[in-house]
Design an enzyme around this catalytic site. Structure first.
Site, PDB file in Angstrom:
ATOM      1  N   PHE A 147       0.905  -1.148   0.019  1.00  0.00           N
ATOM      2  CA  PHE A 147      -0.110  -0.066  -0.032  1.00  0.00           C
ATOM      3  C   PHE A 147       0.825   1.241  -0.106  1.00  0.00           C
ATOM      4  CE2 PHE A 147      -2.758  -3.494   1.952  1.00  0.00           C
ATOM      5  CZ  PHE A 147      -3.774  -3.298   1.260  1.00  0.00           C
ATOM      6  N   ARG A 149       2.875   4.761  -0.765  1.00  0.00           N
ATOM      7  CA  ARG A 149       2.669   5.673  -1.800  1.00  0.00           C
ATOM      8  C   ARG A 149       4.083   6.102  -2.298  1.00  0.00           C
ATOM      9  NH1 ARG A 149       0.337   9.593   2.702  1.00  0.00           N
ATOM     10  NH2 ARG A 149       2.069   8.504   3.726  1.00  0.00           N
ATOM     11  N   PHE A 251      -7.939  12.520  -0.122  1.00  0.00           N
ATOM     12  CA  PHE A 251      -8.268  12.331  -1.604  1.00  0.00           C
ATOM     13  C   PHE A 251      -9.518  13.023  -1.948  1.00  0.00           C
ATOM     14  CE2 PHE A 251      -4.998   9.344  -0.753  1.00  0.00           C
ATOM     15  CZ  PHE A 251      -4.693   8.881  -2.102  1.00  0.00           C
ATOM     16  N   CYS A 262      -0.414   3.111 -10.541  1.00  0.00           N
ATOM     17  CA  CYS A 262      -1.341   2.003 -10.095  1.00  0.00           C
ATOM     18  C   CYS A 262      -2.798   2.200 -10.182  1.00  0.00           C
ATOM     19  CB  CYS A 262      -1.165   1.922  -8.625  1.00  0.00           C
ATOM     20  SG  CYS A 262       0.280   1.318  -7.642  1.00  0.00           S
ATOM     21  N   LYS A 322       2.998  12.561  -9.281  1.00  0.00           N
ATOM     22  CA  LYS A 322       2.703  13.419  -8.042  1.00  0.00           C
ATOM     23  C   LYS A 322       4.274  13.873  -7.619  1.00  0.00           C
ATOM     24  CE  LYS A 322       1.776   9.575  -5.401  1.00  0.00           C
ATOM     25  NZ  LYS A 322       1.893   8.890  -4.099  1.00  0.00           N
TER      26      LYS A 322
HETATM   27  N1  LIG Z   1       4.662   1.678  -7.369  1.00  0.00           N
HETATM   28  C1  LIG Z   1       3.529   1.748  -6.450  1.00  0.00           C
HETATM   29  O1  LIG Z   1       3.635   2.838  -5.807  1.00  0.00           O
HETATM   30  C2  LIG Z   1       3.008   0.532  -5.773  1.00  0.00           C
HETATM   31  C3  LIG Z   1       2.152   0.605  -4.813  1.00  0.00           C
HETATM   32  C4  LIG Z   1       1.628  -0.572  -4.384  1.00  0.00           C
HETATM   33  C5  LIG Z   1       1.742  -1.688  -5.472  1.00  0.00           C
HETATM   34  N2  LIG Z   1       2.487  -1.816  -6.271  1.00  0.00           N
HETATM   35  C6  LIG Z   1       2.411  -2.950  -7.381  1.00  0.00           C
HETATM   36  O2  LIG Z   1       3.684  -3.452  -7.070  1.00  0.00           O
HETATM   37  C7  LIG Z   1       4.074  -4.147  -8.289  1.00  0.00           C
HETATM   38  C8  LIG Z   1       5.484  -3.777  -8.744  1.00  0.00           C
HETATM   39  O3  LIG Z   1       5.332  -2.240  -9.041  1.00  0.00           O
HETATM   40  P1  LIG Z   1       6.688  -1.256  -9.251  1.00  0.00           P
HETATM   41  O4  LIG Z   1       5.955   0.033  -9.342  1.00  0.00           O
HETATM   42  O5  LIG Z   1       7.442  -1.535  -8.108  1.00  0.00           O
HETATM   43  O6  LIG Z   1       7.199  -1.730 -10.427  1.00  0.00           O
HETATM   44  P2  LIG Z   1       8.354  -1.588 -11.173  1.00  0.00           P
HETATM   45  O7  LIG Z   1       8.200  -1.353 -12.778  1.00  0.00           O
HETATM   46  O8  LIG Z   1       9.082  -0.215 -10.674  1.00  0.00           O
HETATM   47  O9  LIG Z   1       9.435  -2.701 -10.761  1.00  0.00           O
HETATM   48  C9  LIG Z   1       9.111  -3.909 -11.317  1.00  0.00           C
HETATM   49  C10 LIG Z   1      10.671  -4.471 -11.511  1.00  0.00           C
HETATM   50  O10 LIG Z   1      10.531  -5.880 -11.680  1.00  0.00           O
HETATM   51  C11 LIG Z   1      11.407  -6.444 -12.558  1.00  0.00           C
HETATM   52  N3  LIG Z   1      11.349  -7.633 -13.358  1.00  0.00           N
HETATM   53  C12 LIG Z   1      10.505  -7.689 -14.281  1.00  0.00           C
HETATM   54  N4  LIG Z   1      10.356  -8.949 -14.548  1.00  0.00           N
HETATM   55  C13 LIG Z   1      11.194  -9.853 -13.836  1.00  0.00           C
HETATM   56  C14 LIG Z   1      11.646 -11.071 -13.760  1.00  0.00           C
HETATM   57  N5  LIG Z   1      11.064 -12.131 -14.354  1.00  0.00           N
HETATM   58  N6  LIG Z   1      12.491 -11.380 -12.566  1.00  0.00           N
HETATM   59  C15 LIG Z   1      13.016 -10.295 -11.722  1.00  0.00           C
HETATM   60  N7  LIG Z   1      12.811  -9.161 -11.975  1.00  0.00           N
HETATM   61  C16 LIG Z   1      11.780  -8.643 -12.891  1.00  0.00           C
HETATM   62  C17 LIG Z   1      11.627  -5.163 -13.588  1.00  0.00           C
HETATM   63  O11 LIG Z   1      13.104  -4.880 -14.223  1.00  0.00           O
HETATM   64  C18 LIG Z   1      11.409  -3.981 -12.432  1.00  0.00           C
HETATM   65  O12 LIG Z   1      12.789  -3.838 -11.876  1.00  0.00           O
HETATM   66  C19 LIG Z   1       2.901  -4.061  -9.297  1.00  0.00           C
HETATM   67  O13 LIG Z   1       2.208  -5.235  -9.358  1.00  0.00           O
HETATM   68  C20 LIG Z   1       2.238  -2.851  -8.852  1.00  0.00           C
HETATM   69  O14 LIG Z   1       0.985  -2.693  -9.118  1.00  0.00           O
HETATM   70  C21 LIG Z   1       2.918  -0.590  -6.892  1.00  0.00           C
END
Ligand SMILES: NC(=O)c1ccc[n+]([C@@H]2O[C@H](COP(=O)([O-])OP(=O)(O)OC[C@H]3O[C@@H](n4cnc5c(N)ncnc54)[C@H](O)[C@@H]3O)[C@@H](O)[C@H]2O)c1
Length: 442
Positions: A147, A149, A251, A262, A322
């Site tokens: 969760f 941000r 919000f 997201c 943001k």
């Molecule tokens: N960014 C946010 O604020 C946030 C908050 C809550 C939940 N999430 C969720 O968390 C997840 C990740 O989001 P994120 O923003 O960190 O994504 P991101 O794109 O920043 O990071 C994903 C990482 O995974 C790596 N990757 C892809 N395939 C891979 C594999 N097979 N093996 C190893 N590494 C691999 C990529 O190279 C990348 O570095 C998503 O499902 C997203 O919805 C994100």
């Protein structure tokens, strides 16, 4: 404990660094070797306040980064933190997640016990599919949605509102003990609430939370349109509503709508999950539609003022989705720039975050063969950005704008007009300097 983290993006890197600071032995694995090389040197590939300091403290001690999955063989708990972006048809694209699972399968030892924890946001049923993938292994699957941000990610890691854990068997005391009393022990000590439930419920808590927050924003954005027509002030409406504890003020800021990595994809993926279950997603679809239209509504305000936009130059302040992040994914600022350029406008872009500016430069220069590269310039200084522009457009909700020298800005612009897409500026102060001010619903 020995912990693995697969995917070292915004979620995985915070998780890896955070767990290392809880004295676990952490291995972060990513397929992006350039990211891994930076991380090995203690350099954060992304902008997040305080992150690099904690990273430097633990890297090459109890925090190792590698592109080699083999290192995960000797871990106890492995967190899946890879991206789940939007597919062409709006569904969550699970290919990164399933690729990671297949890679992991190749290195895990069938005789050892592992706990595989999904932090990525995944549609209901995904963790059961993961369980199938690991058939024949001694693996327990857990859903532990994230969760945090962006912009406050490290703070959120240390100060979560709740920890949600979905188990295959809710009564699995051994699993609960490992996650609550060992992995997340500092949270238990701080009395952070743990919500322990089944896999499906945990998966849905994440989507329902994001869709609800997106709905709050879309709701106030719809109210803002009415405010514009009837001489009401949406900031005051939100204040008056938000003081009711049943509503809450978070919000409820009207503006140009939600973007980011997201909300857009999660709202769309939730709509798909409703449709797949033959339920009409009336409210959530409306949330999405209001958001799509909000940017058009704002653009119309700009067009109505100038009549002809051709050959005008605007300063767009805000490139990331943001404040305090470099993440451009589904950024409203970037989307607005693209729409302006289609209307033959020139844009000078600025963001307080240096990495956001760098990302925007490469984003637009990648599009150089299209029209973008020639009509957008990203500048490092806000005052340079506003020089000789026909108008200033604010696209990111950053309070730092209020500390700028607006008298100086007034002397630099060609025309004193501001379109505040986040209702962040003090309208009276700005108007007292001779600016024409246009907000959303104020
Ligand atoms: N960014 C946010 O604020 C946030 C908050 C809550 C939940 N999430 C969720 O968390 C997840 C990740 O989001 P994120 O923003 O960190 O994504 P991101 O794109 O920043 O990071 C994903 C990482 O995974 C790596 N990757 C892809 N395939 C891979 C594999 N097979 N093996 C190893 N590494 C691999 C990529 O190279 C990348 O570095 C998503 O499902 C997203 O919805 C994100």
């Amino acid at each position: 404990m020995k912990v693995g983290v697969i995917g070292t993006g915004y979620v995985g890197l915070i998780q890896a660094v955070g767990l290392a600071s809880f004295n676990h032995e952490v291995i972060g694995v990513d397929i992006d070797t350039s990211k891994i090389e930076k991380l090995k040197r203690g350099i954060s590939p992304l902008h997040e306040e305080g992150l690099e300091e904690v990273l430097k403290k633990h890297v090459n001690k109890n925090l190792i980064f590698s592109a080699d999955y083999n290192l995960l063989k000797n871990t106890d708990v492995i967190f899946l933190c890879v991206g789940t972006p939007q597919d062409k048809d709006g569904k969550a694209n699970l290919s990164f997640l399933f690729d990671a699972a297949e890679n992991l399968k190749r290195v895990l030892d069938k005789k050892e016990e592992y706990i595989i924890v999904t932090k990525s946001t995944v549609p209901v049923g995904t963790n059961r599919k993961l369980k199938e993938i690991f058939k024949g292994f001694n693996v327990k699957v857990v859903s532990n949605p994230e969760f945090l941000r962006e912009g406050k990610a490290l703070y959120d890691f240390y100060n979560p509102d709740r920890i949600v854990l979905g188990f295959e068997n809710e009564k699995d005391e051994k699993l609960k003990d490992i996650l609550v009393n060992s992995i997340y022990k500092p949270f238990k000590e701080k009395n952070v609430p743990f919500v322990i439930t089944n896999l499906e419920t945990a998966e849905l808590i994440k989507y329902a939370s994001n869709a609800f927050l997106a709905t709050k924003i879309s709701f106030i954005n719809e109210i803002a349109k009415l405010c514009d027509k009837v001489n009401a002030n949406v900031k005051k409406v939100a204040e008056g509503m938000g003081l009711d504890p049943r509503i809450g003020k978070a919000f409820l800021n009207a503006g140009i709508g939600w973007g980011g990595s997201c909300f857009p994809k999660d709202v769309k993926a939730l709509i798909k999950q409703f449709e797949e279950n033959n339920i009409e997603p009336i409210l959530i679809k409306a949330t999405d539609i209001v958001n799509e239209k909000q940017l058009e509504y704002f653009l119309e305000k700009i067009e109505n003022y100038y009549k002809d936009l051709k050959e005008r130059t605007f300063a767009v302040l805000g490139l990331a989705f943001k404040p305090n992040t470099d993440d451009l994914r589904e950024s409203r600022g970037i989307k607005l720039i693209e729409k302006l350029i289609e209307k033959k406008v020139k844009v000078k872009g600025f963001d307080y975050v240096e990495k956001a500016r760098e990302n925007a430069r490469s984003y637009f220069s990648l599009k150089e063969n299209l029209i973008y590269g020639y009509n957008v310039v990203i500048l490092d200084d806000l005052y340079e950005t506003v020089k000789k522009v026909d108008g200033i457009i604010i696209t990111v909700e950053d309070d730092k704008f209020n500390s700028e020298n607006w008298q100086k800005i007034a002397s630099l612009v060609k025309e004193k007009v501001i379109f505040d897409g986040r209702n962040i500026l003090n309208k009276e102060n700005i108007e007292s300097l001779g600016f024409k001010y246009f907000g959303v619903g104020i």
